[in-house]
Design a protein around this motif. Structure first.
Motif: not given
Length: 297
Positions: A97-120
């Motif tokens: 799996l590529s880096y981009g595929t994992i990021i897209d699957t996880a639906q995360v990206g730079l600039g997203l607030n780390s506290l607002e993000m639900n890790v679960g």
């Protein structure tokens, strides 16, 4: 002897004084009888305690409301503050799996607030990817997200209908093969109702990886587990471009493999290996079928 006679009128009532005393009852006031003034004082005191309790409850509710508003405001403040925005997303353990595929699957990206993000929720999205065996998602405040994945490793191709699917070392289907995907894997065929199948497959692959077999997985064209509880391994082009079939029983394949290795070395020593088309272990014996000589026919 003198006799004393008492008439009816001269008879004295016995116990008369006692009876009279018993009939004269005195009224006794109850000990807990309160005077009117004391009762009114008690009622005023109870009303005062009730008022104090109501005031204290109101103050407590007001305090809880103030704290709730304050916490809500604080949460909205920190989840919108740029100090906690993601500036680094690190992915480890991925190969297929590529880096981009994992990021897209996880639906995360730079600039997203780390506290607002639900890790679960991020982990659940990644777990749904058929190629991911397990994943760990961890954030490092204020601005880093770490994703460590463990991918499934394909060991076989399996035909299902008109499609070709990747399967793991136990023969479990992973995902369909799409056009353009490269790879060279043995084709697997497993009979129905063969409970020992997964253990036999993973065991023979482990032996190949540890170089404890006279052939390798790269030489293997296909593997079949038949309803007769036999494992057939076809080796493509082992000698002069001709194939060789190895047969073992699924219940005693490890013992039979050791006997087969002895026969294999003996064929190599006598320079007869190229003439063999089947090497099969059955029971305690190993038998060899040689190719027909076209010149002899």
């Amino acid at each position: 002897m003198s006799t004393l006679t008492i008439g009816k009128q001269s008879r004295l009532p016995l116990g008369g004084k006692r009876a009279a005393r018993g009939n004269s009852r005195k009224r006794v006031k109850p000990a807990n009888t309160l005077k009117p003034r004391q009762s009114s004082h008690r009622k005023l005191a109870g009303a005062g305690q009730l008022m104090v309790r109501l005031v204290m409850a109101s103050l407590a509710l007001s305090l809880v409301a103030v704290l709730g508003v304050g916490l809500l405001y604080g949460y909205r403040f920190i989840t919108a503050h740029p100090y906690f925005n993601l500036e680094e997303i690190r992915v480890t353990g991925n190969s297929r799996l590529s880096y981009g595929t994992i990021i897209d699957t996880a639906q995360v990206g730079l600039g997203l607030n780390s506290l607002e993000m639900n890790v679960g929720e991020v982990k659940n999205r990644l777990d749904r990817n058929p190629w991911i065996e397990s994943v760990t998602v961890r954030r490092e405040l204020p601005d880093r997200l770490l994703i460590d994945v463990r991918e499934k490793v394909p060991a076989f191709w399996i035909r299902q209908g008109d499609g070709l699917y990747f399967a793991d070392a136990r023969g479990k289907v992973i995902a369909p093969m799409h056009p353009g995907e490269a790879g060279s894997l043995p084709i697997l065929s497993v009979a129905d109702d063969l409970p020992e199948g997964p253990e036999v497959l993973s065991g023979i692959l482990a032996k190949m990886a540890a170089q404890q077999t006279p052939f390798t997985q790269a030489q293997t064209a296909w593997i079949r587990l038949t309803s007769a509880h036999e494992m057939e391994i076809f080796l493509d082009g082992h000698a002069d471009g001709k194939g060789l079939t190895v047969k073992l029983s699924t219940d005693r394949w490890e013992v039979q493999l050791e006997r087969l290795k002895v026969a294999w070395r003996d064929l190599m020593r006598r320079n007869e290996f190229k003439d063999a088309t089947i090497i099969a272990a059955s029971g305690d014996k190993v038998w060899i079928k040689k190719r027909l000589d076209p010149a002899a026919g």
